[in-house]
Structures are given as structure tokens and as C-alpha cells.
Design a protein around this motif. Structure first.
Motif, mmCIF file in Angstrom:
data_model
loop_
_atom_site.group_PDB
_atom_site.id
_atom_site.type_symbol
_atom_site.label_atom_id
_atom_site.label_comp_id
_atom_site.label_asym_id
_atom_site.label_seq_id
_atom_site.Cartn_x
_atom_site.Cartn_y
_atom_site.Cartn_z
ATOM 1 N N LYS A 94 -9.571 1.942 -0.382
ATOM 2 C CA LYS A 94 -8.404 2.561 -1.017
ATOM 3 C C LYS A 94 -8.110 1.975 -2.397
ATOM 4 C CE LYS A 94 -4.878 3.239 1.886
ATOM 5 N NZ LYS A 94 -4.497 4.644 2.101
ATOM 6 N N HIS A 95 -8.199 0.664 -2.526
ATOM 7 C CA HIS A 95 -7.690 0.022 -3.737
ATOM 8 C C HIS A 95 -8.743 -0.611 -4.637
ATOM 9 C CE1 HIS A 95 -3.623 0.715 -2.534
ATOM 10 N NE2 HIS A 95 -3.786 0.059 -1.405
ATOM 11 N N HIS A 134 -0.628 8.950 -6.603
ATOM 12 C CA HIS A 134 -1.560 7.939 -6.108
ATOM 13 C C HIS A 134 -2.974 8.242 -6.565
ATOM 14 C CE1 HIS A 134 1.004 6.371 -2.505
ATOM 15 N NE2 HIS A 134 1.536 6.148 -3.681
ATOM 16 N N ARG A 138 -5.457 5.774 -8.603
ATOM 17 C CA ARG A 138 -6.641 5.224 -7.932
ATOM 18 C C ARG A 138 -7.926 5.909 -8.348
ATOM 19 N NH1 ARG A 138 -3.917 4.831 -2.820
ATOM 20 N NH2 ARG A 138 -4.782 6.771 -2.112
#
Ligand SMILES: [Zn+2]
Ligand SMILES: [Zn+2]
Length: 234
Positions: A94-95, A134, A138
């Protein structure tokens, strides 16, 4: 391809891969995590509600909440709990740009879907969309990457047919507020192919997001919606 994804691709091409959890050098083609860390990415034992995915008494047919009000989806499978190395692997995905983790995780989730006791088989895979804010930050959608791998493993098409509306920053909402998502959190932006749909998400918190997404697909005329979640936070 976003700048972040491009940077991650260049890094992997130029440097020997390292494990996204323990940073040990990887042997062989990069699979995101070393063997030791993959061996600690473990599924849940059975014992979740087959309708909504919540924990339940395994001697019962479904959880108490579903007995009161069945969820809009026709069935839910959850691969594991959002803790330990499964949580670390999802956070890497995810990050930190470790999207090479998506394929092995997607295959594990697809195997759980393939063994689900559902009366019909899904005919296409739909990711729960990430909030646009988001995604901008990202550069990719975790659920989208997982959905693509699940679809490839099952030999199904995947379609990003859901659009997400003004949810604000879901991760920073309190649990109570996440339970009370606005009724129209999702809409369907294109025609959905006929047949049972498999909705895929990376992490389930309260289940409210998945219920809203399932309702949106139902509202678009899909009769059967199944849900597959990689990790449940409760
Ligand atoms: Zn490792
Ligand atoms: Zn339930």
C-alpha cells in the motif's frame, strides 16, 4: 505508470531485491518477501461468517448480525487477519511501492475463492475503488492490484466499474463514523457484465464499505455479489 511505480521499477532493475519486511537480500526473481517472511504470512483458520466475513461461533451457520439483517452480498471469504506479516505485506504493497507482493497475495486469495462453497461461480472481478485522494498520493490502488491478480489466477476478466464518492479520509475516521458511511458511497459508472460478480478488497475494517459497494452493484442489476477480502481487521 506513476512516478512512484516507475521509481520502484527502476530500483528493482538496478539493485538486487530486498525483502519488503526484513530487508534481507532476495535470492532469485523478486517476489517481494524472503522465504522466511512469506512463511509467516498465514491464513486464518475457518470460523468466519460465510455471509459477511465477521468472526463467529463455527458451530453456527452464520453470525448473529446476519441473522438479524442479512448483508447485501451473497457470500464473503476472508483470507487472514490484519496482523503480523500479512499486515506488514499489505502495508508494503500500500505505502512503499512493493507491488510485486500483489501477485503472491492475489494467488492466495484466489485459492480461497476457488474453494468457497458458493452455489455459483463468479464471472468477473471488480475492485473496491480507492478514494481518489489516496490514489493520487500513492499512485495505485491496492485493491485494484489484488483484483487483477485474483482475476488472472481464476481466469476471469476484471472491471473497474465502481466509482467512489466523497467518503473523506476513511482511514482517519472513527470506527463509529465508518459504520455510518453515506448511503450513496459508490456508484456504477459503466454497464456491469451479467453474471455473479466477485468484489475484491485488501482490508476489511467494519465491513461497511463492502456492504455499500455490494449495494451499488445490486442497484445496477447484479443479482449475485460475492466478496473476497485479503485481511480482516476484526
Ligand atoms: Zn524477509
Ligand atoms: Zn455475518
Amino acid at each position: 505508470m506513476s512516478g512512484l511505480t516507475l521509481a520502484a521499477g527502476l530500483r528493482d532493475a538496478l539493485l538486487p531485491g530486498t525483502c519488503a519486511i526484513c530487508a534481507e537480500p532476495l535470492r532469485g526473481p523478486g517476489r517481494g518477501l524472503c522465504g522466511t517472511c512469506w512463511s509467516a504470512v498465514v491464513p486464518d483458520p475457518e470460523g468466519r461468517c460465510p455471509w459477511c466475513g465477521a468472526p463467529m461461533d463455527p458451530s453456527e451457520p452464520h453470525c448473529l448480525a446476519c441473522g438479524d439483517a442479512p448483508p447485501p452480498q451473497d457470500g464473503t471469504v476472508v483470507w487472514g487477519s490484519y496482523e503480523g506479516n500479512l499486515r506488514r505485506a499489505i502495508l508494503a504493497l500500500k505505502h512503499h511501492g512493493h507491488d510485486e507482493v500483489a501477485r503472491p497475495l492475489g494467488r492466495r486469495l484466489a485459492a480461497r475463492v476457488a474453494s468457497a462453497p458458493w452455489p455459483e461461480e463468479p464471472t468477473c472481478v471488480v475492485p473496491v475503488p480507492t478514494h481518489p485522494w489516496h490514489r493520487l498520493r500513492r499512485g495505485w490502488s491496492t485493491a485494484g492490484l489484488l483484483a487483477r491478480e485474483v482475476a488472472a489466477s481464476l481466469g476471469l476478466p476484471h472491471h473497474g466499474v465502481l466509482r467512489r464518492h466523497g467518503l473523506g479520509r476513511q482511514a482517519t475516521r472513527s470506527r463509529a463514523r465508518r459504520r455510518s458511511l453515506p448511503a450513496r458511497a459508490f456508484s456504477v459508472r459503466t454497464r456491469v457484465p451479467a453474471g455473479p460478480v466477485l468484489l475484491v478488497d485488501d482490508v476489511m475494517a467494519t465491513g461497511a464499505t463492502l456492504r455499500r459497494a455490494s449495494e451499488a452493484l445490486r442497484g445496477a442489476g447484479i443479482e449475485t455479489v460475492y466478496v473476497a477480502v485479503l485481511a480482516a481487521a476484526s
